[in-house]
Structures are given as C-alpha cells and as structure tokens.
Design a protein around this motif. Structure first.
Motif, PDB file in Angstrom:
ATOM      1  N   ASP A   1       5.557   7.233   1.499  1.00 30.98           N
ATOM      2  CA  ASP A   1       4.230   6.833   1.957  1.00 30.98           C
ATOM      3  C   ASP A   1       3.243   7.967   1.744  1.00 30.98           C
ATOM      4  OD1 ASP A   1       2.402   5.001   2.928  1.00 30.98           O
ATOM      5  OD2 ASP A   1       2.722   5.540   5.028  1.00 30.98           O
TER       6      ASP A   1
ATOM      7  N   HIS B   1       6.319   5.761   8.644  1.00 33.28           N
ATOM      8  CA  HIS B   1       6.236   4.641   7.687  1.00 33.28           C
ATOM      9  C   HIS B   1       7.290   4.784   6.587  1.00 33.28           C
ATOM     10  CE1 HIS B   1       1.726   3.870   8.808  1.00 33.28           C
ATOM     11  NE2 HIS B   1       2.560   3.701   9.810  1.00 33.28           N
TER      12      HIS B   1
ATOM     13  N   HIS C   1      -0.948   8.906   2.915  1.00 31.86           N
ATOM     14  CA  HIS C   1      -2.186   8.513   3.582  1.00 31.86           C
ATOM     15  C   HIS C   1      -3.248   9.562   3.325  1.00 31.86           C
ATOM     16  CE1 HIS C   1      -1.182   5.132   6.504  1.00 31.86           C
ATOM     17  NE2 HIS C   1      -0.034   5.369   5.905  1.00 31.86           N
TER      18      HIS C   1
END
Ligand code: MG
Length: 159
Positions: free
Chosen positions: A9, A43, A11
């Motif tokens: 993941d 995540h 971000h």
C-alpha cells in the motif's frame, strides 16, 4: 495447509493530518491521506491476509465510496479480516512487513506497533516483523510525498 499472502500500500502525505501507522499515532508534521485513517501498514497486512485466503482486496471488502468507512480506524478493519481467517478455521503463523518512509524515523515506534498489532492478529509480537527503510531520496517516497508499506503473511488453513 500453509498459505502465504502479499500486500502493498502507498498513501500520500498531507501536511497537518495525523499520522497513523501500525495502529499508532506517530507525532509528525504530516499524515497519510485516505478515506480511512490512512494506515498503510495495516492496509498492507490486511491485503496480505486476504490474499492468503484467495479473497479480493480491501477495496472490495471496505469500499472507499462507503461512508461507514470514512475516518475508520484501520486496526478495526484488520480485526474484521482476522475474523475472516478464523471463520475459515485458519490461524496466522507470522507477519513480516516493511515501511518505506523518508521521515519520520520509524525505528523507535516499531516495538509499540508490534504490541498494537499482536492482540488483533492473535499472535505474539515475536511473530511480527516490521522493518523501516528510507527510499534513499528517490521517487515520491524519497521526496517525502508518500509512505509505502509491504507485508507478507503465512496462515495455516484446514485442508
Ligand atoms: Mg490504503
């Protein structure tokens, strides 16, 4: 039957937002942008668990178009995914993860992250690996515009 899963993941970092990673609030000038709390480490672990189960990813299970997940604590969503493993009669053997972040220094927070994740995963902290790396100044992560995380898990499922 041992099953492995991999998760990834990334971000974007946004100034003035709280930084949540590994279920912890980490003091920093910027936080991870996202529909939920933006916890990229959790995540990645969730996607690894779902992958080991042969399930679709967290976007399918917890859509970011669903208002009930706005600002959601990711650790609570992880608890739901661990519940899916248990429903299948599965046990988590271990989790190993990498945080790629230029700033802040993650090393001092790793023991507390393991302590936060262990009870949710139902495994001892000694069965959780978390490493922190920088991206050597390269790309969006290196330019402090994002934080990325990778995770692998091993679960045991009944035959
Ligand atoms: Mg995410």
């Amino acid at each position: 039957m041992p099953k492995i899963g991999i998760g990834y993941d990334i971000h974007r970092l946004e100034a003035g937002r709280r930084l949540v990673l590994g279920g912890l609030d980490i003091p920093f000038s910027a936080g991870l942008f996202g529909h939920s709390d933006g916890d990229a480490l959790v995540h990645a672990v969730m996607d690894a668990l779902l992958g080991a189960l042969g399930e679709s990813d967290i976007g399918a299970h917890f859509p970011d178009t669903d208002p009930q997940y706005k600002g959601a604590r990711s650790i609570g969503l992880l608890d739901e995914v661990v519940g899916l493993v248990r429903e299948r009669g599965g046990e988590i053997a271990n989790v190993d993860a990498v945080i790629v972040a230029e700033e802040p220094k993650m090393g001092p927070h790793i023991p507390a992250m393991k302590a936060a994740l262990a009870p949710v995963l139902g495994i001892p902290a000694s069965s959780i690996g978390i490493k922190a790396k920088t991206n050597e100044g390269l790309g969006a992560v290196g330019e402090k515009r994002a934080i990325a995380c990778y995770a692998v898990v091993l679960i045991e499922l009944p035959d």
